[in-house]
Motif scaffolding. Structure first.
Motif, PDB file in Angstrom:
ATOM      1  N   ARG A 271     105.437 -85.151  -0.098  1.00 40.33           N
ATOM      2  CA  ARG A 271     105.000 -85.908   0.971  1.00 40.33           C
ATOM      3  C   ARG A 271     103.982 -86.879   0.622  1.00 40.33           C
ATOM      4  NH1 ARG A 271     101.816 -85.377   5.881  1.00 40.33           N
ATOM      5  NH2 ARG A 271     100.996 -83.398   5.198  1.00 40.33           N
ATOM      6  N   GLU A 302     105.253 -78.651   4.793  1.00 41.30           N
ATOM      7  CA  GLU A 302     105.496 -80.077   4.334  1.00 41.30           C
ATOM      8  C   GLU A 302     106.761 -80.626   4.825  1.00 41.30           C
ATOM      9  OE1 GLU A 302     103.230 -82.042   2.444  1.00 41.30           O
ATOM     10  OE2 GLU A 302     101.923 -80.609   3.677  1.00 41.30           O
ATOM     11  N   ALA A 306     107.576 -83.790   6.334  1.00 42.28           N
ATOM     12  CA  ALA A 306     108.650 -85.203   5.759  1.00 42.28           C
ATOM     13  C   ALA A 306     109.580 -85.643   6.507  1.00 42.28           C
ATOM     14  CB  ALA A 306     108.480 -84.596   4.469  1.00 42.28           C
TER      15      ALA A 306
END
Length: 335
Positions: A271, A302, A306
């Motif tokens: 990310r 994450e 993202a």
């Protein structure tokens, strides 16, 4: 689709991945291409082993991805069973994970049966976990592919992303990032370069000082000269880490003098790399070691973060998946 066609498609997607990754590795589409190649290969293998499976062979990878995603949610949600982990977020994760696993399991039994529109609609709903399963696979492959790249030498600066203090001290997770940044700085020193090091992190509500200040103290205590370090102490997000660090470099006239090295934890590299590209930063992102028990929940967070970087694309992809699932469910339903 014949297995040979699947294998040719997988090879073509691998070639396209190689070309795309060489041009710009900080793009999620590299993971999508790898996932497409893996999807074609697994469906071809499944069709070769079980020729009667037909179109259902294409559900192998989405099904596996959905199960893994469900397990990640369940694993994160089980933290609520401990007093320290009881929260609404963990409860939602547990329920969502169980729902994903149940839908994936029921889809296997329901898909071949039923001819009514209601049955087809039910199958479409049950197949919905397949799309986030594919998203998980594509993001994981993008991250793995990016992590394998070697960073370029001679960066102008090394930016270390903060991750929070514990009782006002640098915890192991953050210390690993700082140690990795110090190692990178020493490697550059050995090559005759002297990059600026920017520890980046603001002060949270439960922190007695800014993360950047504590990070600087850690680096200096471990042998880094004070004149080599420029502290960024106002950021509260990864994006602010990068933007405010760039301001420091601009103030020193270093923003256009070369590329950056951004150091963070391994699970965060994917990310962070997407963000550097989005912000127009010429940067290589490298990862520091992370304890294995921390990785599943951290990677899940994450992935979800993202997803917010590409909301329209993911909504469009979900629409395509629903339409394709409806067509597949209707096609394989016995008449």
């Amino acid at each position: 689709m014949p297995p040979l066609v699947d294998l040719v498609l997988a090879a073509a997607l691998l070639v396209l991945f190689a070309l795309t990754a060489r041009a710009e590795p900080r793009r999620w589409v590299t993971g999508v291409l790898l996932a497409g190649a893996l999807w074609a290969a697994t469906s071809g293998a499944a069709a070769a082993v079980a020729p009667s499976a037909g179109a259902l062979a294409w559900l192998v990878l989405p099904g596996v991805g959905a199960v893994v995603l469900g397990l990640l949610f369940v694993g994160n949600g089980l933290r609520m069973l401990t007093p320290a982990g009881r929260s609404r977020t963990n409860a939602v994760a547990l329920v969502l994970g169980l729902a994903v696993l149940a839908a994936a399991a029921v889809a296997v039994g329901v898909l071949p049966a039923g001819t009514s529109r209601l049955a087809v609609a039910a199958v479409v709903v049950l197949l919905l976990p397949g799309y986030p399963g594919l998203v998980l696979v594509s993001y994981a492959l993008y991250c793995l592919a990016y992590l394998r790249r070697r960073p370029r030498p001679a960066p102008t600066a090394i930016v270390v992303l903060g991750s929070g203090l514990v009782n006002g001290t640098v915890p192991t997770l953050l210390a690993n990032r700082l140690d990795a940044a110090a190692d990178a700085w020493r490697d550059e020193q050995a090559r005759g370069h002297d990059p600026l090091v920017v520890p980046s992190g603001g002060q949270g509500d439960d922190e007695p000082m800014a993360e950047g200040v504590a990070m600087t103290a850690y680096l200096v205590a471990h042998g880094m000269p004070t004149e080599t370090v420029a502290t960024e102490d106002r950021s509260t997000t990864t994006e602010e880490n990068l933007l405010l660090s760039r301001e420091i470099l601009r103030a020193r006239g270093l923003d256009d003098s070369g590329h950056l090295r951004v150091v963070t934890s391994g699970y965060h590299v994917g990310r962070a790399a997407l963000l550097t590209r989005r912000l127009g930063l010429d940067a290589d992102v490298t990862g520091a070691p992370t304890a294995w028990h921390f990785l599943p929940s951290a990677f899940l967070r994450e992935l979800l973060a993202a997803l917010t970087l590409h909301p329209r694309i993911n909504l469009a992809g979900l629409g395509v998946w629903v339409g394709g699932s409806a067509f597949l469910a209707y096609a394989v339903s016995p008449r």
